[in-house]
Motif scaffolding. Structure first.
Motif, mmCIF file in Angstrom:
data_model
loop_
_atom_site.group_PDB
_atom_site.id
_atom_site.type_symbol
_atom_site.label_atom_id
_atom_site.label_comp_id
_atom_site.label_asym_id
_atom_site.label_seq_id
_atom_site.Cartn_x
_atom_site.Cartn_y
_atom_site.Cartn_z
ATOM 1 N N LYS A 44 -15.275 20.491 -22.682
ATOM 2 C CA LYS A 44 -13.853 20.752 -22.434
ATOM 3 C C LYS A 44 -13.623 21.125 -20.968
ATOM 4 O O LYS A 44 -12.650 20.675 -20.352
ATOM 5 C CB LYS A 44 -13.339 21.866 -23.349
ATOM 6 C CG LYS A 44 -13.201 21.440 -24.783
ATOM 7 C CD LYS A 44 -12.787 22.611 -25.654
ATOM 8 C CE LYS A 44 -12.806 22.229 -27.118
ATOM 9 N NZ LYS A 44 -12.534 23.379 -27.991
ATOM 10 N N THR A 47 -13.798 18.030 -18.938
ATOM 11 C CA THR A 47 -12.630 17.190 -19.187
ATOM 12 C C THR A 47 -11.403 17.683 -18.429
ATOM 13 O O THR A 47 -10.675 16.882 -17.845
ATOM 14 C CB THR A 47 -12.344 17.109 -20.699
ATOM 15 O OG1 THR A 47 -13.500 16.568 -21.351
ATOM 16 C CG2 THR A 47 -11.156 16.226 -20.994
ATOM 17 N N LEU A 50 -11.448 16.711 -14.708
ATOM 18 C CA LEU A 50 -11.555 15.295 -14.356
ATOM 19 C C LEU A 50 -10.674 14.923 -13.169
ATOM 20 O O LEU A 50 -11.074 14.125 -12.335
ATOM 21 C CB LEU A 50 -11.196 14.401 -15.554
ATOM 22 C CG LEU A 50 -12.246 14.260 -16.638
ATOM 23 C CD1 LEU A 50 -11.692 13.466 -17.810
ATOM 24 C CD2 LEU A 50 -13.514 13.629 -16.112
ATOM 25 N N LYS A 102 -17.642 11.865 -13.809
ATOM 26 C CA LYS A 102 -16.311 11.457 -14.272
ATOM 27 C C LYS A 102 -16.384 10.145 -15.045
ATOM 28 O O LYS A 102 -15.799 10.024 -16.126
ATOM 29 C CB LYS A 102 -15.362 11.319 -13.077
ATOM 30 C CG LYS A 102 -13.953 10.964 -13.467
ATOM 31 C CD LYS A 102 -13.031 10.958 -12.253
ATOM 32 C CE LYS A 102 -11.603 10.686 -12.668
ATOM 33 N NZ LYS A 102 -10.665 10.822 -11.553
ATOM 34 N N ILE A 105 -17.902 10.607 -18.564
ATOM 35 C CA ILE A 105 -16.959 11.259 -19.487
ATOM 36 C C ILE A 105 -15.872 10.279 -19.900
ATOM 37 O O ILE A 105 -15.543 10.153 -21.089
ATOM 38 C CB ILE A 105 -16.343 12.521 -18.850
ATOM 39 C CG1 ILE A 105 -17.427 13.534 -18.495
ATOM 40 C CG2 ILE A 105 -15.289 13.132 -19.773
ATOM 41 C CD1 ILE A 105 -18.322 13.957 -19.628
ATOM 42 N N LEU A 109 -15.053 8.953 -23.664
ATOM 43 C CA LEU A 109 -13.743 9.100 -24.297
ATOM 44 C C LEU A 109 -13.189 7.742 -24.706
ATOM 45 O O LEU A 109 -12.625 7.590 -25.791
ATOM 46 C CB LEU A 109 -12.772 9.816 -23.345
ATOM 47 C CG LEU A 109 -13.091 11.285 -23.069
ATOM 48 C CD1 LEU A 109 -12.225 11.805 -21.930
ATOM 49 C CD2 LEU A 109 -12.909 12.128 -24.325
#
Length: 114
Positions: A44, A47, A50, A102, A105, A109
């Motif tokens: 989290k 995220t 980012l 980045k 991630i 996602l």
């Protein structure tokens, strides 16, 4: 359940795989990196960082957690080169160390959303 019922071994493929494992000295470090990402709180934090840097207070408020628990997670992420920090007076701002993190991630996602 998928169970291989053959007892035939393709020795050339086994040898190739072993060589590949031996040549790649960063396997353990890469596994550790993914283990770090596997923690929900750390994921989290990454995220929300980012697109912009944030200080501990802002991260803690966003995640409704204590400063000390966020600081602990930030330390782990910083020590493992996932995050970097910069000081502005008394405030320390955290951001992603590089675009590799980045991209990983964002791809994760995207994979989950398809």
């Amino acid at each position: 359940m998928d169970i291989c019922k053959c007892i035939s071994i393709n020795q050339s493929k086994v040898d190739e795989a072993k060589i590949k494992l031996e040549k790649n000295s960063s396997l353990d470090q890469t596994a550790k990196f993914f283990k770090i990402l596997g923690d929900g709180t750390r994921f989290k934090i990454i995220t929300i960082l980012l697109d912009s840097e944030m200080c501990v207070c802002d991260i803690a408020t966003t995640l409704n957690m204590t400063h000390s628990s966020i600081s602990h997670q930030l330390k782990i992420l910083r020590e493992n080169r996932v995050l970097k920090n910069r000081k502005d007076g008394k405030i320390v701002y955290y951001s992603l160390n590089d675009n590799h993190v980045k991209n990983i991630i964002l791809q994760g996602l995207e994979h989950h959303n398809h």
